[in-house]
Design a protein around this motif. Structure first.
Motif, PDB file in Angstrom:
ATOM      1  N   MET A  70       9.163 104.919  38.326  1.00  0.00           N
ATOM      2  CA  MET A  70       8.798 106.312  38.109  1.00  0.00           C
ATOM      3  C   MET A  70      10.076 107.146  38.059  1.00  0.00           C
ATOM      4  N   PRO A  71      10.244 107.984  37.020  1.00  0.00           N
ATOM      5  CA  PRO A  71      11.472 108.792  36.923  1.00  0.00           C
ATOM      6  C   PRO A  71      11.518 109.854  38.010  1.00  0.00           C
ATOM      7  N   SER A  72      12.715 110.153  38.404  1.00  0.00           N
ATOM      8  CA  SER A  72      12.872 111.191  39.422  1.00  0.00           C
ATOM      9  C   SER A  72      12.547 112.555  38.832  1.00  0.00           C
ATOM     10  N   GLN A  73      12.344 113.518  39.705  1.00  0.00           N
ATOM     11  CA  GLN A  73      12.019 114.874  39.263  1.00  0.00           C
ATOM     12  C   GLN A  73      13.176 115.471  38.463  1.00  0.00           C
ATOM     13  N   ALA A  74      14.413 115.178  38.864  1.00  0.00           N
ATOM     14  CA  ALA A  74      15.582 115.706  38.151  1.00  0.00           C
ATOM     15  C   ALA A  74      15.638 115.158  36.726  1.00  0.00           C
ATOM     16  N   THR A  75      15.295 113.882  36.541  1.00  0.00           N
ATOM     17  CA  THR A  75      15.301 113.282  35.205  1.00  0.00           C
ATOM     18  C   THR A  75      14.227 113.916  34.330  1.00  0.00           C
ATOM     19  N   ALA A  76      13.066 114.184  34.900  1.00  0.00           N
ATOM     20  CA  ALA A  76      11.975 114.816  34.152  1.00  0.00           C
ATOM     21  C   ALA A  76      12.355 116.232  33.734  1.00  0.00           C
ATOM     22  N   ILE A  77      13.002 116.965  34.609  1.00  0.00           N
ATOM     23  CA  ILE A  77      13.433 118.333  34.282  1.00  0.00           C
ATOM     24  C   ILE A  77      14.493 118.295  33.194  1.00  0.00           C
ATOM     25  N   GLU A  78      15.437 117.344  33.310  1.00  0.00           N
ATOM     26  CA  GLU A  78      16.494 117.209  32.295  1.00  0.00           C
ATOM     27  C   GLU A  78      15.879 116.914  30.930  1.00  0.00           C
ATOM     28  N   ALA A  79      14.863 116.080  30.862  1.00  0.00           N
ATOM     29  CA  ALA A  79      14.200 115.756  29.598  1.00  0.00           C
ATOM     30  C   ALA A  79      13.534 116.990  29.002  1.00  0.00           C
ATOM     31  N   ASP A  80      12.989 117.847  29.847  1.00  0.00           N
ATOM     32  CA  ASP A  80      12.355 119.075  29.364  1.00  0.00           C
ATOM     33  C   ASP A  80      13.381 120.094  28.875  1.00  0.00           C
ATOM     34  N   ILE A  81      14.556 120.094  29.463  1.00  0.00           N
ATOM     35  CA  ILE A  81      15.583 121.092  29.148  1.00  0.00           C
ATOM     36  C   ILE A  81      16.344 120.754  27.861  1.00  0.00           C
ATOM     37  N   ARG A  82      16.472 119.501  27.520  1.00  0.00           N
ATOM     38  CA  ARG A  82      17.299 119.083  26.381  1.00  0.00           C
ATOM     39  C   ARG A  82      16.903 119.763  25.066  1.00  0.00           C
ATOM     40  N   PRO A  83      15.625 119.789  24.678  1.00  0.00           N
ATOM     41  CA  PRO A  83      15.285 120.482  23.422  1.00  0.00           C
ATOM     42  C   PRO A  83      15.615 121.970  23.463  1.00  0.00           C
ATOM     43  N   ARG A  84      15.404 122.585  24.611  1.00  0.00           N
ATOM     44  CA  ARG A  84      15.721 124.007  24.759  1.00  0.00           C
ATOM     45  C   ARG A  84      17.220 124.228  24.626  1.00  0.00           C
ATOM     46  N   ARG A  85      18.009 123.346  25.224  1.00  0.00           N
ATOM     47  CA  ARG A  85      19.467 123.464  25.127  1.00  0.00           C
ATOM     48  C   ARG A  85      19.915 123.258  23.678  1.00  0.00           C
ATOM     49  N   GLY A  86      19.283 122.324  22.972  1.00  0.00           N
ATOM     50  CA  GLY A  86      19.601 122.107  21.561  1.00  0.00           C
ATOM     51  C   GLY A  86      19.305 123.343  20.722  1.00  0.00           C
ATOM     52  N   ARG A  87      18.142 123.970  20.946  1.00  0.00           N
ATOM     53  CA  ARG A  87      17.806 125.198  20.205  1.00  0.00           C
ATOM     54  C   ARG A  87      18.774 126.321  20.545  1.00  0.00           C
ATOM     55  N   HIS A  88      19.180 126.398  21.802  1.00  0.00           N
ATOM     56  CA  HIS A  88      20.153 127.423  22.198  1.00  0.00           C
ATOM     57  C   HIS A  88      21.470 127.224  21.452  1.00  0.00           C
ATOM     58  N   LEU A  89      21.928 125.994  21.352  1.00  0.00           N
ATOM     59  CA  LEU A  89      23.181 125.730  20.655  1.00  0.00           C
ATOM     60  C   LEU A  89      23.073 126.040  19.162  1.00  0.00           C
ATOM     61  N   ILE A  90      21.905 125.809  18.586  1.00  0.00           N
ATOM     62  CA  ILE A  90      21.700 126.196  17.190  1.00  0.00           C
ATOM     63  C   ILE A  90      21.828 127.709  17.050  1.00  0.00           C
ATOM     64  N   GLU A  91      21.266 128.439  17.997  1.00  0.00           N
ATOM     65  CA  GLU A  91      21.388 129.906  17.967  1.00  0.00           C
ATOM     66  C   GLU A  91      22.828 130.349  18.197  1.00  0.00           C
ATOM     67  N   VAL A  92      23.581 129.606  18.975  1.00  0.00           N
ATOM     68  CA  VAL A  92      25.001 129.914  19.186  1.00  0.00           C
ATOM     69  C   VAL A  92      25.776 129.719  17.886  1.00  0.00           C
ATOM     70  N   ALA A  93      25.375 128.742  17.092  1.00  0.00           N
ATOM     71  CA  ALA A  93      26.068 128.466  15.823  1.00  0.00           C
ATOM     72  C   ALA A  93      25.815 129.557  14.785  1.00  0.00           C
ATOM     73  N   ARG A  94      24.694 130.263  14.881  1.00  0.00           N
ATOM     74  CA  ARG A  94      24.347 131.249  13.851  1.00  0.00           C
ATOM     75  C   ARG A  94      25.370 132.369  13.700  1.00  0.00           C
ATOM     76  N   PRO A  95      25.873 132.983  14.779  1.00  0.00           N
ATOM     77  CA  PRO A  95      26.911 134.021  14.580  1.00  0.00           C
ATOM     78  C   PRO A  95      28.194 133.459  13.955  1.00  0.00           C
ATOM     79  N   HIS A  96      28.534 132.222  14.300  1.00  0.00           N
ATOM     80  CA  HIS A  96      29.704 131.601  13.665  1.00  0.00           C
ATOM     81  C   HIS A  96      29.465 131.453  12.167  1.00  0.00           C
ATOM     82  N   HIS A  97      28.236 131.124  11.815  1.00  0.00           N
ATOM     83  CA  HIS A  97      27.872 130.987  10.397  1.00  0.00           C
ATOM     84  C   HIS A  97      28.025 132.333   9.689  1.00  0.00           C
TER      85      HIS A  97
END
Length: 94
Positions: free
Chosen positions: A1-28
């Motif tokens: 069974m995955p730990s709670q920290a691993t489950a939270i990290e899995a949930d955060i990764r897509p959000r972090r990816g979308r945030h980085l895409i938004e960070v790239a937009r002003p550079h664009h």
């Protein structure tokens, strides 16, 4: 069974990816292609499935890679174009 920290990290990764895409937009918008590609690469490392299906990320990647291609194509066209006199240009482009 995955730990709670691993489950939270899995949930955060897509959000972090979308945030980085938004960070790239002003550079664009500033036409800082190196920063765009670097930020999108980090987003891909963080959440590859998120960036793969994001329309903004695709467009920014294509546009960051296209300027060199456009410039090369324009140079080739210019080198092949005959040297027109002023009268010839007027006749062709009234």
């Amino acid at each position: 069974m995955p730990s709670q920290a691993t489950a939270i990290e899995a949930d955060i990764r897509p959000r972090r990816g979308r945030h980085l895409i938004e960070v790239a937009r002003p550079h664009h918008l500033q036409r800082d292609h190196e920063a765009v590609l670097g930020t999108l690469k980090l987003a891909e490392q963080t959440a590859p499935e998120t960036i793969r299906y994001n329309g903004y990320a695709r467009r920014m990647t294509l546009e960051a890679e296209l300027p060199a291609t456009r410039t090369q194509a324009a140079t080739r066209r210019q080198n092949r174009a005959p040297d027109l006199t002023a009268n010839q240009r007027t006749l062709l482009y009234p």
